[in-house]
Write a protein that holds these residues in place. Structure first.
Motif, PDB file in Angstrom:
ATOM      1  N   ASP A  58     -12.904  32.961  18.754  1.00  0.00           N
ATOM      2  CA  ASP A  58     -11.736  33.543  20.840  1.00  0.00           C
ATOM      3  C   ASP A  58     -11.318  34.392  20.453  1.00  0.00           C
ATOM      4  OD1 ASP A  58     -13.471  30.379  20.650  1.00  0.00           O
ATOM      5  OD2 ASP A  58     -11.264  29.882  20.584  1.00  0.00           O
TER       6      ASP A  58
ATOM      7  N   ARG B 163      -3.417  35.597  20.404  1.00  0.00           N
ATOM      8  CA  ARG B 163      -4.366  35.924  19.025  1.00  0.00           C
ATOM      9  C   ARG B 163      -5.313  37.134  18.855  1.00  0.00           C
ATOM     10  NH1 ARG B 163      -9.167  31.699  21.726  1.00  0.00           N
ATOM     11  NH2 ARG B 163      -6.984  32.879  23.281  1.00  0.00           N
TER      12      ARG B 163
ATOM     13  N   ARG C 217       1.566  27.759  21.450  1.00  0.00           N
ATOM     14  CA  ARG C 217       0.420  28.216  22.923  1.00  0.00           C
ATOM     15  C   ARG C 217      -0.690  29.577  22.151  1.00  0.00           C
ATOM     16  NH1 ARG C 217       0.342  27.213  29.162  1.00  0.00           N
ATOM     17  NH2 ARG C 217      -1.558  27.550  28.683  1.00  0.00           N
TER      18      ARG C 217
ATOM     19  N   ILE D 240      -8.503  26.235  18.938  1.00  0.00           N
ATOM     20  CA  ILE D 240      -9.299  27.220  19.543  1.00  0.00           C
ATOM     21  C   ILE D 240     -10.056  27.869  17.475  1.00  0.00           C
ATOM     22  CG2 ILE D 240      -7.907  29.531  18.503  1.00  0.00           C
ATOM     23  CD1 ILE D 240      -5.930  28.710  19.875  1.00  0.00           C
TER      24      ILE D 240
ATOM     25  N   GLY E 185      -9.004  34.809  23.055  1.00  0.00           N
ATOM     26  CA  GLY E 185      -8.265  35.515  24.109  1.00  0.00           C
ATOM     27  C   GLY E 185      -8.259  34.975  25.530  1.00  0.00           C
ATOM     28  N   ILE E 186      -7.523  34.952  26.699  1.00  0.00           N
ATOM     29  CA  ILE E 186      -7.399  34.826  27.704  1.00  0.00           C
ATOM     30  C   ILE E 186      -8.239  35.950  28.423  1.00  0.00           C
ATOM     31  CG2 ILE E 186      -5.904  34.203  29.622  1.00  0.00           C
ATOM     32  CD1 ILE E 186      -4.417  31.919  27.440  1.00  0.00           C
TER      33      ILE E 186
ATOM     34  N   GLN F 156      -5.421  22.778  19.052  1.00  0.00           N
ATOM     35  CA  GLN F 156      -5.687  23.657  20.363  1.00  0.00           C
ATOM     36  C   GLN F 156      -7.042  24.234  20.771  1.00  0.00           C
ATOM     37  OE1 GLN F 156      -2.129  26.547  21.155  1.00  0.00           O
ATOM     38  NE2 GLN F 156      -1.295  25.740  19.256  1.00  0.00           N
TER      39      GLN F 156
ATOM     40  N   CYS G  85      -4.900  26.108  15.377  1.00  0.00           N
ATOM     41  CA  CYS G  85      -5.280  26.302  16.208  1.00  0.00           C
ATOM     42  C   CYS G  85      -6.514  24.839  16.733  1.00  0.00           C
ATOM     43  CB  CYS G  85      -5.889  27.524  15.270  1.00  0.00           C
ATOM     44  SG  CYS G  85      -5.727  28.513  15.125  1.00  0.00           S
TER      45      CYS G  85
ATOM     46  N   ALA H 121      -3.456  30.311  21.989  1.00  0.00           N
ATOM     47  CA  ALA H 121      -4.562  31.813  22.817  1.00  0.00           C
ATOM     48  C   ALA H 121      -3.381  32.657  23.478  1.00  0.00           C
ATOM     49  CB  ALA H 121      -5.073  30.539  23.871  1.00  0.00           C
ATOM     50  N   THR H 122      -2.382  32.634  23.565  1.00  0.00           N
ATOM     51  CA  THR H 122      -1.588  33.762  24.219  1.00  0.00           C
ATOM     52  C   THR H 122      -1.475  34.824  22.974  1.00  0.00           C
ATOM     53  OG1 THR H 122       0.405  33.197  23.702  1.00  0.00           O
ATOM     54  CG2 THR H 122      -0.182  32.352  25.424  1.00  0.00           C
TER      55      THR H 122
END
Length: 599
Positions: free
Chosen positions: A595, A553, A548, A591, A597-598, A589, A586, A550-551
């Motif tokens: 972006d 970036r 994943r 992305i 991040g969370i 997902q 990306c 997003a975790t």
């Protein structure tokens, strides 16, 4: 009490071609720490053997001197002697059994400790090459069977070896013809007994192999009971267990059959017993031989069969134990964790710089899975390893942990090649949070400590707080002393991850490895775990593996792997623009380059 022996004392290789004497010498190494208990057991055994020799002579005195000659004055002393012999037999048997059990169990403690410690020292590839059930069998059934060899050896080497010549000497002293008859019977008995030895060894080995297979299947079935029930495959699981159980039953029945006929040779002595009466009955009637002496001679003749019969039984136990010993020693003789392969330039520093320099790797008898991989993780920075499944991400961290050794190139920590450093010293610098973490049967605090008794409870709480675990821990019934059960089944996936993060933080590593740590969590659990990981990574070199994206970036460096090669590396925005594989991952997902991040 016996303790485990140093590895260099038990490092001699054993193969099926080695003699039983080679096996016995290696087993004796485990008995040496309990030599005093063993000496007491031998003394009691010899004392009991003397008592067995005295018993028939007391019968001779009762029949010939008391009854035959009417010597009333001898009656009380002989009865007292008979009573004393009975008491002495009970004492000798009790002391001998107690001392033997202490010695044998001490030896088995040392053997089991060596097996367990060796399993911890073995390369991961070797551990995975052994079925879990086989290792469990080495600790349980194999060790129990081997424990019998010590009792069998005491019986064979001291009790039977003492009784046999003593009985023969007495037979010759009573009547030389009896001695000749007894001596001539021994070759027949030995021949029959020898024929049984090979069959017993083979049957015993099949039993131990079957125990290992059944234990392995039971471990799989019990560990996978959730999946089996969910797939409604209980019948299939039962058939697998039943097949192995049936195989064990058949092997045990065959062994029992072999062991049951080991007493057949003793029938020789019953025939000789009858022959003695046939030969000497007339002499008793004529008064040339006393009746009591003939009765005693018959008892000695029957007891003469017992040492040989017991020797056969002892040898049978030793044959079965030899097979179990070869299984255990074969496991112990497999290699431990790799020793340093080059001269160490000194201890690893405490900065946490990691460098992979043209690292290649192939599993045993397999195709290469890494090809000339190079990248650097600077102290305190975060490096993310991304790529499709099978790209080699987890293999890289396994090499860093020295679960395996590179087939080419080098891995350096603070400029020191880890190949020249003891594996435990390397791992002391590393903290790991796996995708599928393991909790053990114990309390939450015990799982965080993981044997670190020098850590205070306050430090445990601090680590749990950093890992976002303190709040849910204090909400449990007994707080940090809450018992988790096997594999932590009382906790959710996110809670298990946070406990293992606290465990990693408590070790205070310079380098943190995060292997797919949030891939199976829901959004809220992932948020809490990500917060914990961010705090755990602060000031530490961090290597992150994640599907994943997003975790990862915000990582200082992202290394894109494909088919064991570094395809590209850089920051998220750079890779999105120039690396087709990274951009495709990306896009899958959702992305975008902007972006961040969370939250």
């Amino acid at each position: 009490m016996s303790t485990a022996l140093p590895a260099d004392q038990v490092a001699r290789q054993l193969t099926p071609e080695h003699s039983d004497w080679d096996v016995a010498k290696r087993l004796w190494a485990y008995m040496r720490p309990s030599a005093w208990d063993y000496s007491v057991a031998i003394g009691a055994t010899l004392g009991n053997s003397v008592i067995w020799i005295v018993r028939p002579w007391l019968l001779h005195l009762i029949i010939d001197d008391v009854f035959g000659q009417g010597n009333r004055g001898l009656l009380v002393p002989v009865l007292v002697a008979i009573g004393a012999v009975g008491i002495a037999m009970a004492i000798a048997a009790t002391v001998g059994f107690w001392a033997h059990q202490r010695a044998a169990q001490g030896a088995m403690l040392g053997l089991r400790t060596d097996v367990l410690q060796h399993a911890q020292r073995m390369p991961l590839s070797d551990v995975r090459a052994h079925r879990t059930g086989d290792i469990a069998a080495h600790l349980t059934s194999d060790a129990t069977v081997i424990g019998r060899v010590y009792l069998a050896f005491v019986s064979l080497a001291f009790a039977q070896a003492f009784r046999l010549p003593a009985y023969l000497a007495i037979m010759f002293a009573i009547e030389w013809r009896l001695g000749v008859i007894a001596l001539s019977s021994l070759p027949i008995h030995v021949l029959l007994s020898t024929r049984l030895r090979g069959t017993t060894r083979s049957a015993g080995g099949r039993v131990q192999d079957a125990v290992g297979r059944l234990t392995a299947v039971l471990t799989d079935m019990v560990g996978g009971v959730r999946d089996i029930k969910a797939a409604n495959r209980q019948t299939w699981a039962g058939e697998r267990v039943g097949a192995e159980a049936d195989g064990l039953w058949r092997a045990q029945v065959r062994l029992s059959l072999v062991e049951s006929v080991r007493w057949v040779p003793t029938l020789v002595y019953w025939g000789i017993y009858i022959a003695i009466w046939a030969v000497l009955a007339g002499a008793v009637v004529d008064g040339a031989v006393q009746l009591g002496l003939l009765v005693a001679a018959g008892q000695y003749m029957l007891q003469l069969g017992a040492p040989v019969g017991n020797a056969v039984s002892d040898l049978a136990h030793m044959q079965v134990a030899a097979g179990a010993a070869r299984r255990v020693f074969g496991f112990l003789d497999s290699g431990p964790d790799p020793a340093p392969t080059t001269a160490s330039a000194g201890p690893i520093g405490h900065h946490g710089a990691v460098r992979f320099d043209r690292v290649s790797f192939a599993y045993a008898d397999g195709e290469p899975v890494l090809h000339d991989v190079s990248f650097r993780a600077n102290p305190g920075k975060t490096v993310a390893l991304v790529g499709p499944s099978g790209a080699g991400k987890t293999t890289l961290t396994s090499l860093l942990l020295r679960f395996y050794e590179p087939t080419g190139g080098s891995i350096r920590i603070d400029g020191i090649d880890v190949a020249g450093v003891d594996a435990s010293s390397v791992r002391a610098q590393l903290g790991v949070v796996f995708q599928d973490p393991v909790l053990f049967d114990g309390s939450i605090e015990e799982n965080i400590r993981l044997g670190r008794d020098d850590i205070s409870s306050a430090q445990v709480v601090e680590a749990a707080t950093i890992a976002n675990a303190h709040d849910f821990i204090t909400d449990t019934e007994d707080g940090y002393q809450t018992h988790l059960g096997e594999r932590g089944l009382r906790l959710s996936g996110g809670q298990i991850q946070r406990v293992t993060i606290a465990r990693a933080i408590l070790a205070d590593p310079r380098i943190l490895i995060l292997d797919e740590a949030t891939s199976s969590l829901d959004a809220e659990s992932e948020r809490l775990v990500q917060e914990a990981l961010a705090r755990a990574a602060a000031g530490r070199t961090t290597i992150v593996i994640a599907h994943r994206l997003a975790t990862v970036r915000r990582a200082d460096l992202i290394v894109v792997l494909d088919e064991g090669r570094v395809l590209d590396s850089g920051r998220h925005e750079e890779l999105f623009e120039r690396c087709d594989l990274y951009r495709r991952l990306c896009d899958l997902q959702f992305i975008r380059p902007a972006d961040t991040g969370i939250d």
